[in-house]
Design an enzyme around this catalytic site. Structure first.
Site, PDB file in Angstrom:
ATOM      1  N   ARG A  28      11.710  23.909  -9.934  1.00 47.24           N
ATOM      2  CA  ARG A  28      11.190  24.547  -8.354  1.00 47.24           C
ATOM      3  C   ARG A  28      11.869  24.024  -7.227  1.00 47.24           C
ATOM      4  NH1 ARG A  28       4.781  23.501 -10.166  1.00 47.24           N
ATOM      5  NH2 ARG A  28       4.927  25.165 -11.590  1.00 47.24           N
ATOM      6  N   ARG A  32       8.531  25.472  -1.835  1.00 42.25           N
ATOM      7  CA  ARG A  32       7.447  25.103  -0.825  1.00 42.25           C
ATOM      8  C   ARG A  32       7.679  23.841  -0.128  1.00 42.25           C
ATOM      9  NH1 ARG A  32       1.872  25.734  -3.365  1.00 42.25           N
ATOM     10  NH2 ARG A  32       2.791  25.092  -5.054  1.00 42.25           N
ATOM     11  N   ARG A  41       8.434  32.616   3.684  1.00 41.56           N
ATOM     12  CA  ARG A  41       7.144  32.797   3.046  1.00 41.56           C
ATOM     13  C   ARG A  41       6.201  33.241   4.333  1.00 41.56           C
ATOM     14  NH1 ARG A  41       3.562  27.878   1.074  1.00 41.56           N
ATOM     15  NH2 ARG A  41       3.575  27.653   3.430  1.00 41.56           N
ATOM     16  N   ASP A  78       9.232  34.716 -11.367  1.00 42.13           N
ATOM     17  CA  ASP A  78       8.256  34.031 -11.997  1.00 42.13           C
ATOM     18  C   ASP A  78       8.053  34.446 -13.606  1.00 42.13           C
ATOM     19  OD1 ASP A  78       5.314  32.881 -11.142  1.00 42.13           O
ATOM     20  OD2 ASP A  78       4.897  34.310 -12.889  1.00 42.13           O
ATOM     21  N   TYR A 155      -2.115  33.629 -20.237  1.00 39.95           N
ATOM     22  CA  TYR A 155      -2.173  34.066 -18.819  1.00 39.95           C
ATOM     23  C   TYR A 155      -2.928  35.615 -19.215  1.00 39.95           C
ATOM     24  CZ  TYR A 155       0.162  30.720 -15.845  1.00 39.95           C
ATOM     25  OH  TYR A 155       0.428  29.769 -15.147  1.00 39.95           O
TER      26      TYR A 155
END
Length: 354
Positions: A28, A32, A41, A78, A155
């Site tokens: 990652r 963020r 974003r 993703d 998922y």
């Protein structure tokens, strides 16, 4: 010899070469905690737009490369990205995570899934990886990544993130034939997707079986391991030289089983001691990790101590320095920069007596 010097440093570690310092990147690392990412974003709020628009995904993938010069640049994407291509639509809601509606709950739904044709459903992946290879050159290895069958099935069946995995485990224990049929279809699709990523420019593949750590060892042996193996065997049959990394969160009790998947490198979380992990896995299996992401909230001296301790325990072959999970939102950017700077000076730091 000239060819060897041109090899990205991370690939040298994957080949078990003796190195002065380990290569370093972060899970990652594009995300963020970076101001540049947050600004982008805000301008493009849809995660799928950011990850499936070639220009945006390339820009995001390269943000940490420009800022920190890691030894690995990972595709911004993703693990769910290939699912629409087999007939499982999804969306990602900011602060809520992935949503799959309707979730997969019946044999009929599994029967209706189609084989993956990445040229048709994922052309942007080829464009992103080809562009990254051009931009990065030999300064870093370009990593592709995929989800493993158990985690993707979880998922698809749960329909979202879960804390107890009750719905997929109920299917596993009461309707195993339906779940195994789904796992087979997902495994075959992921093998196709991995090959596509490699053919598009990925030099290393990391497979995330994030939720396999929630399985008992015997259930792991039935529900996760055979399908990891199915992916790895199909890929190695056509691309034997591309290094394969497997990451599972909460995997301290599963390390030996992870090695049975056939991957080249096991990515460790922070719940296992690096020296003990190396002993348990043996000399033929490389390791990646395994610093607690929260360590990056500590002082610079603390971060340096953790890096040196990890490298000493890992040894000078077959180790890629990384966090034990993705870097956390709110991590100070200057601490991320210090992590990379320190890792790249590790040869000098290691020469200093403890």
């Amino acid at each position: 010899m000239a060819g060897t010097t041109q090899l990205p440093y991370l690939l040298k570690a994957a080949r078990q070469e003796i190195l002065d310092r380990p290569p370093v990147w972060m899970m990652r690392q594009a995300g963020r905690y970076m101001k540049a990412y947050r600004e982008l974003r805000d301008k493009y709020p849809s995660f799928r737009e950011r990850s499936e628009n070639t220009d945006l995904a390339v820009e995001i993938s390269l943000q940490p490369f420009r800022a920190f010069a890691p030894d690995g640049v990972i595709l911004f994407s993703d693990i769910l990205t290939p699912l629409p291509g087999i007939g499982i639509p999804f969306d990602i809601i900011e602060s809520k995570g992935p949503i799959i509606d309707p979730p997969i709950r019946s044999k009929e739904q599994v029967d209706n899934l189609r084989p993956l044709n990445p040229e048709e459903s994922l052309p942007f992946i080829r464009e992103i990886l080809q562009t990254l290879r051009q931009e990065v050159g030999n300064q870093a290895a370009v990593l592709g990544f995929v989800g493993a069958p158990w985690t993707l099935a979880a998922y698809a069946i749960e329909g979202k993130s879960s804390k107890d995995y009750k719905i997929i485990k109920r299917m596993a224990f009461s309707e195993p034939a339906v779940l195994h049929a789904l796992l087979e279809k997902i495994a075959d699709a992921i093998a196709v997707y991995v090959r596509y990523q490699i053919d598009s420019g990925a030099q290393v593949i990391q497979m995330f079986d994030s939720w396999a750590g929630q399985l008992s060892p015997s259930d792991y042996d039935r529900l996760a391991l055979p399908y990891q193996q199915r992916v790895v065997q199909q890929v190695k049959a056509t691309h034997p030289d591309t290094p394969f990394i497997l990451y599972i969160n909460g995997s301290a009790g599963l390390l030996e089983r992870m090695a049975l998947s056939g991957v080249d490198i096991v990515s460790l979380d922070w719940t296992v001691d690096m020296a003990e992990a190396r002993q348990r896995l043996g000399p033929k299996v490389g390791v990646q990790g395994n610093i607690d992401p929260c360590a990056l909230f500590g002082s610079k001296e603390f971060i340096k101590e953790r890096i040196i301790e990890t490298i000493r325990k890992a040894g000078n072959t077959g180790h890629i320095l990384n966090l034990g999970h993705g870097i956390l939102p709110g991590t100070p950017e200057e601490n991320a920069a210090f992590f990379f700077e320190t890792a790249k000076q590790a040869d000098q730091l290691l020469a200093v007596p403890v």
